[in-house]
Design an enzyme around this catalytic site. Structure first.
Site, short mmCIF file in Angstrom:
data_model
loop_
_atom_site.label_atom_id
_atom_site.label_comp_id
_atom_site.label_asym_id
_atom_site.label_seq_id
_atom_site.Cartn_x
_atom_site.Cartn_y
_atom_site.Cartn_z
N SER A 41 21.63 25.57 -8.14
CA SER A 41 21.57 24.36 -7.31
C SER A 41 21.97 23.09 -8.06
O SER A 41 22.38 22.11 -7.43
CB SER A 41 20.16 24.19 -6.74
OG SER A 41 19.19 24.16 -7.77
N HIS A 273 16.48 17.32 -7.79
CA HIS A 273 17.85 17.80 -7.91
C HIS A 273 18.83 16.63 -8.01
O HIS A 273 18.48 15.49 -7.73
CB HIS A 273 18.21 18.68 -6.71
CG HIS A 273 17.70 20.08 -6.82
ND1 HIS A 273 16.38 20.40 -6.60
CD2 HIS A 273 18.32 21.25 -7.14
CE1 HIS A 273 16.20 21.70 -6.78
NE2 HIS A 273 17.36 22.23 -7.12
#
Length: 321
Positions: A41, A273
């Site tokens: 990711s 993230h």
């Protein structure tokens, strides 16, 4: 000297300067034709506009660093098979993803004529990254000024996360070796993970760790990047450090942050993230390693991307999972 000889000399000098200029431009623009991006990711870019549909569960952005790098290098063939949640096993095994999708083994994208590969992998092996962000915030209330997360993962005097990372190094080495076997002529870049926690200070509203767990989080990331770097060196690949250059861009850095904090922005980033700014920053670092002086900062999608309703359903699936 006659006028004719002066003109001739001027032409020679001008031609030489043009040739030198052309050579400099060529040196500044590396030539790659077939680029493949592999990773988890931190490569795919969850919820950075816009999300691709192939499959949607990989949360692969049209503006992640592979897309920006491909546009910068003007490659003729570009394949991004990075996928949120991937670990080293998903290089050779299919990965199930939310909303009934499957990402094929990432190595399927490699060809004998692939000449550039980037791979960012290792953080999900043994659930290291998920364990940190899934466990540590919930422990802050028990000891806000201490290091309850570090204590939680220390069993019989051994840090279990560090032990897992030590094993990850060999797996990443095997991944790079597998890339070389399938694409023997490719330049292989192993991408490190950018900084999440600041070197000093805290921001509990953004990064809800106990005060003493900020340096612990940083130590885990140091160990992970060291393992990835050592794996690259062992398998004859180039390690790209994104941790050092991301100083001042940690999750606590406000508008300068490259990494999102605990909040979920459906149209910008998944918690903990990279943001779009992080992808631009990483693309610039990678492009610099390859010798390109400038980087494309936005890519316009040429294929259908996820709708708001699809994004919402995916977000619910990910949060529930």
């Amino acid at each position: 000297m006659t006028l004719r000889r002066l003109l001739t000399a001027a032409v020679v000098v001008l031609t030489s300067l043009v040739c030198l200029g052309t050579g400099a431009a060529a040196a500044a623009t590396p030539t790659y034709s077939r680029y493949v991006a592999l990773g988890d990711s931190y490569t795919s870019g969850p919820f950075i506009p816009f999300l691709r549909l192939d499959p949607i569960g990989c949360v692969r952005s049209t503006n992640n660093y592979p897309a920006l790098l491909a546009a910068t290098l003007h490659v003729s063939s570009y394949t991004d098979v990075s996928c949120g949640g991937a670990d080293t096993t998903n290089m050779t095994a299919a990965q199930s993803v939310p909303l009934f999708g499957t990402n094929p083994p990432q190595f399927n994208a490699l060809r004998a004529d692939t000449d550039l590969v980037t791979v960012g992998i290792g953080g999900n092996d043994d659930g290291v990254f998920g364990n940190v962000v899934g466990t540590c915030p919930g422990l802050r209330a028990s000891d806000p000024t201490g290091a309850p997360c570090k204590a939680h993962f220390t069993v019989n005097g051994q840090d279990t996360l560090l032990a897992s990372i030590a094993a990850t190094q060999g797996r990443v080495t095997a991944v790079v070796q597998g890339i070389h076997q399938r694409s023997p002529h490719a330049r292989v870049l192993v991408i490190g993970y950018p900084r999440i926690a600041p070197p000093t200070g805290t921001c509990p509203d953004v990064l809800p760790f106990a005060d003493g767990d900020y340096p612990y989080l940083d130590s885990i990331e140091h160990a992970l990047n060291a393992a990835v770097s050592n794996a690259a060196a062992a398998a004859n690949a180039t390690y790209v450090d994104t941790y050092g250059p991301s100083l001042g861009h940690d999750a606590c850095a406000g508008d300068n942050a490259w990494v999102q904090g605990q909040s979920f922005d459906l149209f910008a980033a998944y918690p903990y993230h990279p943001r779009k700014a992080g992808m631009v920053g990483e693309a610039g670092i990678i492009a610099g390693v390859l010798g390109a002086s400038r980087v494309v900062t936005t890519v316009t999608p040429h294929a259908p991307t996820a709708s708001v309703s699809t994004l919402t359903a995916l977000a619910h699936a990910l949060v529930k999972g």
